[in-house]
Design an enzyme around this catalytic site. Structure first.
Site, PDB file in Angstrom:
ATOM      1  CE  LYS A 145       1.903 -36.255 -15.840  1.00  0.00           C
ATOM      2  NZ  LYS A 145       3.218 -36.916 -15.851  1.00  0.00           N
ATOM      3  N   GLY A 195       8.121 -13.515 -22.615  1.00  0.00           N
ATOM      4  CA  GLY A 195       9.463 -13.991 -22.286  1.00  0.00           C
ATOM      5  C   GLY A 195      10.142 -13.015 -21.355  1.00  0.00           C
ATOM      6  CG  HIS A 229       0.798 -13.100 -19.374  1.00  0.00           C
ATOM      7  ND1 HIS A 229       1.668 -13.857 -20.116  1.00  0.00           N
ATOM      8  CD2 HIS A 229       1.517 -12.078 -18.873  1.00  0.00           C
ATOM      9  CE1 HIS A 229       2.872 -13.321 -20.061  1.00  0.00           C
ATOM     10  NE2 HIS A 229       2.813 -12.239 -19.317  1.00  0.00           N
ATOM     11  CB  CYS A 268       3.850 -10.528 -22.311  1.00  0.00           C
ATOM     12  SG  CYS A 268       4.847  -9.844 -20.990  1.00  0.00           S
ATOM     13  CE1 TYR A 269      11.721  -9.618 -25.477  1.00  0.00           C
ATOM     14  CE2 TYR A 269      10.966 -11.190 -27.132  1.00  0.00           C
ATOM     15  CZ  TYR A 269      11.941 -10.339 -26.645  1.00  0.00           C
ATOM     16  OH  TYR A 269      13.130 -10.210 -27.313  1.00  0.00           O
ATOM     17  CD  GLU A 318      -0.319 -16.524 -21.365  1.00  0.00           C
ATOM     18  OE1 GLU A 318      -1.088 -15.689 -21.886  1.00  0.00           O
ATOM     19  OE2 GLU A 318       0.868 -16.272 -21.119  1.00  0.00           O
ATOM     20  CB  SER A 354       8.625 -44.491 -13.781  1.00  0.00           C
ATOM     21  OG  SER A 354       7.468 -43.828 -14.268  1.00  0.00           O
ATOM     22  N   GLY A 355       5.971 -46.513 -13.250  1.00  0.00           N
ATOM     23  CA  GLY A 355       4.743 -46.489 -12.462  1.00  0.00           C
ATOM     24  C   GLY A 355       4.054 -45.135 -12.588  1.00  0.00           C
ATOM     25  N   GLY A 356       4.675 -44.214 -13.327  1.00  0.00           N
ATOM     26  CA  GLY A 356       4.062 -42.907 -13.557  1.00  0.00           C
ATOM     27  C   GLY A 356       3.064 -42.992 -14.707  1.00  0.00           C
ATOM     28  CB  VAL A 357       0.415 -40.589 -15.745  1.00  0.00           C
ATOM     29  CG1 VAL A 357      -0.579 -40.446 -16.881  1.00  0.00           C
ATOM     30  CG2 VAL A 357      -0.314 -40.573 -14.402  1.00  0.00           C
ATOM     31  CG  ASP A 358       4.052 -38.824 -18.698  1.00  0.00           C
ATOM     32  OD1 ASP A 358       2.840 -38.583 -18.570  1.00  0.00           O
ATOM     33  OD2 ASP A 358       4.950 -38.000 -18.435  1.00  0.00           O
ATOM     34  CB  SER A 359       6.492 -44.920 -18.465  1.00  0.00           C
ATOM     35  OG  SER A 359       6.165 -45.150 -17.117  1.00  0.00           O
ATOM     36  CB  THR A 360       1.414 -46.471 -16.997  1.00  0.00           C
ATOM     37  OG1 THR A 360       2.362 -46.512 -15.936  1.00  0.00           O
ATOM     38  CG2 THR A 360       0.456 -47.639 -16.860  1.00  0.00           C
TER      39      THR A 360
END
Ligand code: XMP
Length: 586
Positions: free
Chosen positions: A375, A57, A171, A84-85, A173, A225-231
């Site tokens: 995602k 952080g 890090h 890290c933090y 990750e 919306s035509g985006g991946v998530d809503s579809t």
């Protein structure tokens, strides 16, 4: 709604770092279900989690109000890894010593192993790691051994093997830490004793079952919306219920890309969604945007228009009566409060303010089947559901659409030569320090990102640098002309965007970049002319981004076609990283 997922084996305590979700994603990629919680979550609320990871952080443990954690976690039998933090916080809360750094250490370092440990088992000596910190630990807590150091950081990893508590300054990750995955693997499987319990595609039946339960006999309505998530969310509901019970509407704002509406129509037709409606609002949006040149005003107008149209659809379709609930494609990072970009949230805030949607939320009439997934995991589910790869791999596209890539001006001014290049009074948004800037752009005659970054540091009047790829007239003869959002300019932008997208796709270049906005700016030798700015970037999550080069052959091909479009005066490449520039220009 946690019914969609198992109880987490790993909990990531979020201390506000930009990589918190990346840690969680990396753990899940290793097949272990992880969730992010606020750093101060009490031990009693960590349930049966086998291990806890404390994120990095931006704060200093010495600042008042900086994130802290329940010390009982460190005294508990749970395995802990501070990053890290997280390492500084553990050291500070136990009896170690943390020094407030005068200047930070950012970038690549090499790890010198000092002692054998389960955490760094199998990690080769002198491996590359990624550092990003200001404060450092200079005395480990008692009972902790120094496991590794770097040239500039003598305490780069510590551990108390018996207590199963570890911490690293680097890090693990991020990809720049070459054996970071191994470090996380060691922590999860050897130290925490986790078992593999996570494979998103195999969750589909559980998610469908939950949808049926939440719907409880009612129907589901979606704005897509035509985006991946809503579809993907829509598809899950369609499979869980049936076509009669799942309805959807897509608003064509006229601010979409070329052929986008037909593309979306095709996707939904192939899903067998017959109760899917395209609402043509093109004229309404264009009219509302008439004469608006200032970015925030454009965004506000678009947001308000959306709200108005959504309310209208909800009312006219009787979707507010008790038989309907609202489906949304909200994904996991959206549900966690974090320091994400305020701008990215803007359009969502507008949507949330729709009175009808608020009513549905207040009455708990919402189904969000993707709140547990990242995602990449949503894409895996989409593949499992048989959605085309071409659709699932689409780059992110902003809610306000091409309107925020069609720059406007209400001036008519020449450019200003400087010793670094030529300043054009086309203003764009940037992030400098903690705040957003709105400044002119520097036009240079090279395509070197390093030199561009130096130029911004030297000339603080600008926040963005574009390199000239090709111009019809010398840049020095160009002016910034007054321009607004008109159908002509939107069509011009749609055309150039479609050319760039087609060539990127055919050459495979689109697979090498995270996002590739194409921006129209009112810069030309004559009124009515515009220039095109290409903005290919690489990123992990859009929070930070690097400007990337375009291979010569691909660039040449784009150039030839772009200059053939009527009213295009020049083509430029945006050389600016984020920060100091944002990905989008507005
Ligand atoms: P910036 O320009 O802030 O963009 O660096 C970061 C990411 O967010 C996207 N973006 C938006 N997405 N509504 C959205 O849904 C918006 O208003 C919006 N503004 C920016 C941008 O495309 C990039 O991926």
């Amino acid at each position: 709604m946690n019914d969609y997922a198992p109880e987490p084996q790993i909990i990531i305590l979020d201390t506000g770092g930009q990589y918190t979700h990346l840690i969680s994603r990396k753990v899940r990629e290793l097949g272990v279900y992880a969730e992010v919680r606020p750093s101060e979550t009490p031990l009693a609320e960590l349930g049966n989690a086998r291990g806890v990871i404390i994120s990095g952080g931006p704060s200093s443990v010495y600042e008042t109000g900086s994130p802290t954690m329940d010390p009982a976690v460190l005294a508990s039998s749970k395995a802990v890894l501070g990053i890290c933090y997280g390492q500084q916080l553990m050291s500070y809360l136990l009896d170690g010593q943390v020094r407030k750094g005068d200047k930070g250490e950012y970038g690549i370092a090499h790890l010198d192993l000092k002692a054998a440990s389960p955490l760094l088992k199998g990690v080769a000596d002198h491996k590359q790691v990624w550092m990003s910190h200001r404060d450092t630990v200079y005395a480990p807590p008692s009972g902790y051994e120094v496991l590794a150091s770097t040239d500039t950081c003598s305490i780069a990893a510590i551990g108390n093997t018996e207590a199963r508590k570890y911490a690293v300054q680097f890090h693990p990750e991020v990809v720049h830490t070459h054996e970071g995955r191994k470090v996380l693997h060691n922590f999860l499987f050897d130290i925490c004793g986790c078992t593999r319990d996570w494979e998103p595609a195999s969750r589909v039946p559980v998610v469908e079952k939950s949808i049926v339960e939440v719907a409880a006999g009612r129907n589901i309505f979606f704005f897509v919306s035509g985006g991946v998530d809503s579809t993907v969310a829509y598809t899950l509901c369609l499979k869980a219920l049936n076509d009669e019970r799942v309805h959807g509407a897509y608003v064509d704002t006229g601010l979409m890309r070329e052929d986008e509406t037909e593309f979306v129509r095709g996707i939904f037709a192939s899903l067998g969604a017959r109760n899917f409606e395209v609402v043509d609002a093109r004229d309404e949006f264009l009219k509302a945007l008439e004469g608006a040149t200032e970015p925030e005003r454009k965004r506000r107008i678009i947001g308000e228009k959306f709200v108005e149209i959504q309310q209208r659809i909800l009312e006219s379709g009787h979707y507010l009566d008790g038989q309907w609930i609202l489906g949304q494609g909200t994904i996991y990072p959206d549900t966690i409060e974090s320091g994400g970009t305020a701008k990215a949230d803007l359009i969502k805030t507008h949507h949330n303010r729709v009175a009808g949607i608020q009513k549905l939320i207040d009455e708990n009439r919402i189904v969000e089947p993707l709140t547990q997934f990242y995602k990449d995991e949503v894409r895996e589910i989409g593949r499992e559901l048989g959605l085309p790869a071409e659709f699932l791999e689409r780059h992110p596209f902003p809610g306000p659409g091409l309107a925020i890539r069609c720059l406007c001006a209400d001036i008519d001014e020449p450019l200003t030569p400087t010793n670094l290049g030529i300043i054009a009074p086309v203003h764009s948004v940037g992030v400098q320090g903690d705040s957003r800037s709105y400044r002119p752009v520097l036009v240079v005659d090279h395509l070197d990102q390093h030199r561009a970054a130096d130029a911004i540091n030297v000339d603080m009047r600008v926040n963005r640098v574009i390199g000239t790829i090709c111009v019809r007239e010398p840049v020095s003869k160009m002016r910034v002309h007054s321009a607004a959002i008109t159908l002509d300019r939107m069509n011009k932008l749609r055309r150039v965007d479609a050319i760039v997208r087609r060539i990127s796709h055919e050459s495979g270049y689109d697979k090498t970049v995270w996002q590739f906005p194409v921006v129209l700016i009112p810069l030309g030798a004559a009124p009515g002319e515009d220039s095109v700015v290409l903005r290919p970037i690489d990123s992990v999550d859009g929070m930070t981004a690097q400007s990337v080069a375009i291979p010569d052959g691909v660039r040449e091909q784009m150039l030839a076609e772009l200059l053939a479009v009527d009213g295009i005066a020049g083509v430029f490449l945006d050389l600016t990283h984020k920060p100091p520039g944002t990905i989008e220009w507005e």
